[in-house]
Design a protein around this motif. Structure first.
Motif, PDB file in Angstrom:
ATOM      1  N   GLY A  53       0.784  -1.230   0.000  1.00 29.22           N
ATOM      2  CA  GLY A  53       0.000   0.000   0.000  1.00 29.22           C
ATOM      3  C   GLY A  53       0.811   1.273   0.000  1.00 29.22           C
ATOM      4  O   GLY A  53       0.272   2.365   0.176  1.00 29.22           O
ATOM      5  N   ASN A  54       2.122   1.161  -0.209  1.00 27.98           N
ATOM      6  CA  ASN A  54       2.980   2.344  -0.220  1.00 27.98           C
ATOM      7  C   ASN A  54       3.230   2.826  -1.644  1.00 27.98           C
ATOM      8  O   ASN A  54       3.354   2.021  -2.569  1.00 27.98           O
ATOM      9  N   GLU A  55       3.324   4.124  -1.807  1.00 26.30           N
ATOM     10  CA  GLU A  55       3.657   4.712  -3.097  1.00 26.30           C
ATOM     11  C   GLU A  55       5.145   5.036  -3.123  1.00 26.30           C
ATOM     12  O   GLU A  55       5.681   5.640  -2.184  1.00 26.30           O
ATOM     13  N   ILE A  56       5.806   4.651  -4.199  1.00 27.41           N
ATOM     14  CA  ILE A  56       7.239   4.901  -4.322  1.00 27.41           C
ATOM     15  C   ILE A  56       7.569   5.025  -5.798  1.00 27.41           C
ATOM     16  O   ILE A  56       6.943   4.374  -6.643  1.00 27.41           O
ATOM     17  N   ASP A  57       8.519   5.889  -6.122  1.00 28.17           N
ATOM     18  CA  ASP A  57       8.961   6.065  -7.508  1.00 28.17           C
ATOM     19  C   ASP A  57      10.285   5.364  -7.724  1.00 28.17           C
ATOM     20  O   ASP A  57      11.106   5.261  -6.809  1.00 28.17           O
ATOM     21  N   PHE A  58      10.508   4.910  -8.951  1.00 30.69           N
ATOM     22  CA  PHE A  58      11.802   4.349  -9.333  1.00 30.69           C
ATOM     23  C   PHE A  58      12.329   5.112 -10.531  1.00 30.69           C
ATOM     24  O   PHE A  58      11.624   5.304 -11.522  1.00 30.69           O
ATOM     25  N   ILE A  59      13.565   5.554 -10.440  1.00 32.19           N
ATOM     26  CA  ILE A  59      14.261   6.165 -11.569  1.00 32.19           C
ATOM     27  C   ILE A  59      15.604   5.460 -11.706  1.00 32.19           C
ATOM     28  O   ILE A  59      16.403   5.446 -10.768  1.00 32.19           O
ATOM     29  N   GLN A  60      15.826   4.878 -12.864  1.00 32.38           N
ATOM     30  CA  GLN A  60      17.103   4.202 -13.082  1.00 32.38           C
ATOM     31  C   GLN A  60      18.211   5.244 -13.214  1.00 32.38           C
ATOM     32  O   GLN A  60      18.048   6.273 -13.875  1.00 32.38           O
TER      33      GLN A  60
END
Length: 246
Positions: A53-60
């Motif tokens: 239920g957590n929001e997280i972004d990924f940027i390589q």
């Protein structure tokens, strides 16, 4: 929540200490950008985090590449409009004794562990200066303080991180930006868990507390330094090592 609505970039966030930091910061209300070179591992971890239920972004990102780092910072600022915390956690090892270490091994480790920290901090600093505040936390190591057998390149890189931390503390403190470092000791990451049991026991024996640290122990140190509780902690190297050298 200690980091409510704070925007944090955590490099090397797909595994080990970096992943523990991502999880810990999310628990404390931060908006987290997980930055890592390993896209497959990052996506696996992102999926698990989002299932909770957590929001997280990924940027390589390749922290040793200036264009890649600039893209990381630009995309983060475009989405959130600010950057409150930078955790320079990404790092690698490539061990060999002095007489066996080749120049490629030496440069490879310094490219990520020193150049990467420099590039990320240089890219984020203008945003924090404009904001008039920010927290920069660099990951050193007890190897950078005391040295370690077979780690000329790694020890040199982590000693350099301490030097950069203290220099940036002098430069950026007057801009309202806290700059500190964490120096982990032996930490029970996935890589360490694969070592023979007798080696792990020997490592424990060198620690005053007679146990290895957990990634979450280091993540808690990052959290403290990123929080308002550490507003007057500046230019400091926080040892989280169980008393490895006393």
């Amino acid at each position: 929540m200690r980091l409510k609505e704070k925007v944090a970039i955590i490099t090397g966030g797909a595994s080990g200490i970096g992943l523990a930091a991502c999880e810990r910061f999310l628990e404390e209300g931060a908006k987290v950008v997980l930055a890592d070179f390993n896209e497959m591992e990052a996506n696996n971890q992102i999926e698990k985090i989002r299932e909770k239920g957590n929001e997280i972004d990924f940027i390589q990102v390749d922290v040793s590449d200036e264009d890649s780092v600039c893209r990381l910072v630009k995309e983060t600022k475009k989405k959130y409009g600010k950057i409150d915390v930078l955790i320079n956690n990404a790092g690698i090892t490539d061990d060999a004794t002095l007489v066996k270490m080749n120049i490629d091994q030496f440069h490879r480790v310094l490219d990520v562990n020193v150049k990467g920290v420099f590039l990320c901090t240089q890219a984020v600093a203008p945003t924090m200066i404009e904001q008039g505040k920010g927290k920069i936390i660099n990951t050193s190591s007890v190897s950078g303080v005391y040295g370690n057998f077979g780690q000329t390149n790694y020890a040199a890189s982590k000693a350099a991180v301490i030097g950069m931390t203290k220099t940036w503390a002098k430069e950026l403190g007057r801009k309202g930006i806290n700059v500190n470092a964490v120096a982990p000791g032996f930490t029970l990451t996935a890589m360490v868990k694969k070592m023979p049991e007798e080696i792990i026991e020997k490592m424990k024996g060198n620690v005053a507390l007679q146990t290895l640290g957990k990634p979450r122990d280091i993540a808690n140190a990052y959290l403290f330094l990123a929080s308002e509780e550490a507003n007057y902690v500046h230019g400091h190297v926080l040892h989280v090592d169980g008393g490895i050298m006393m």
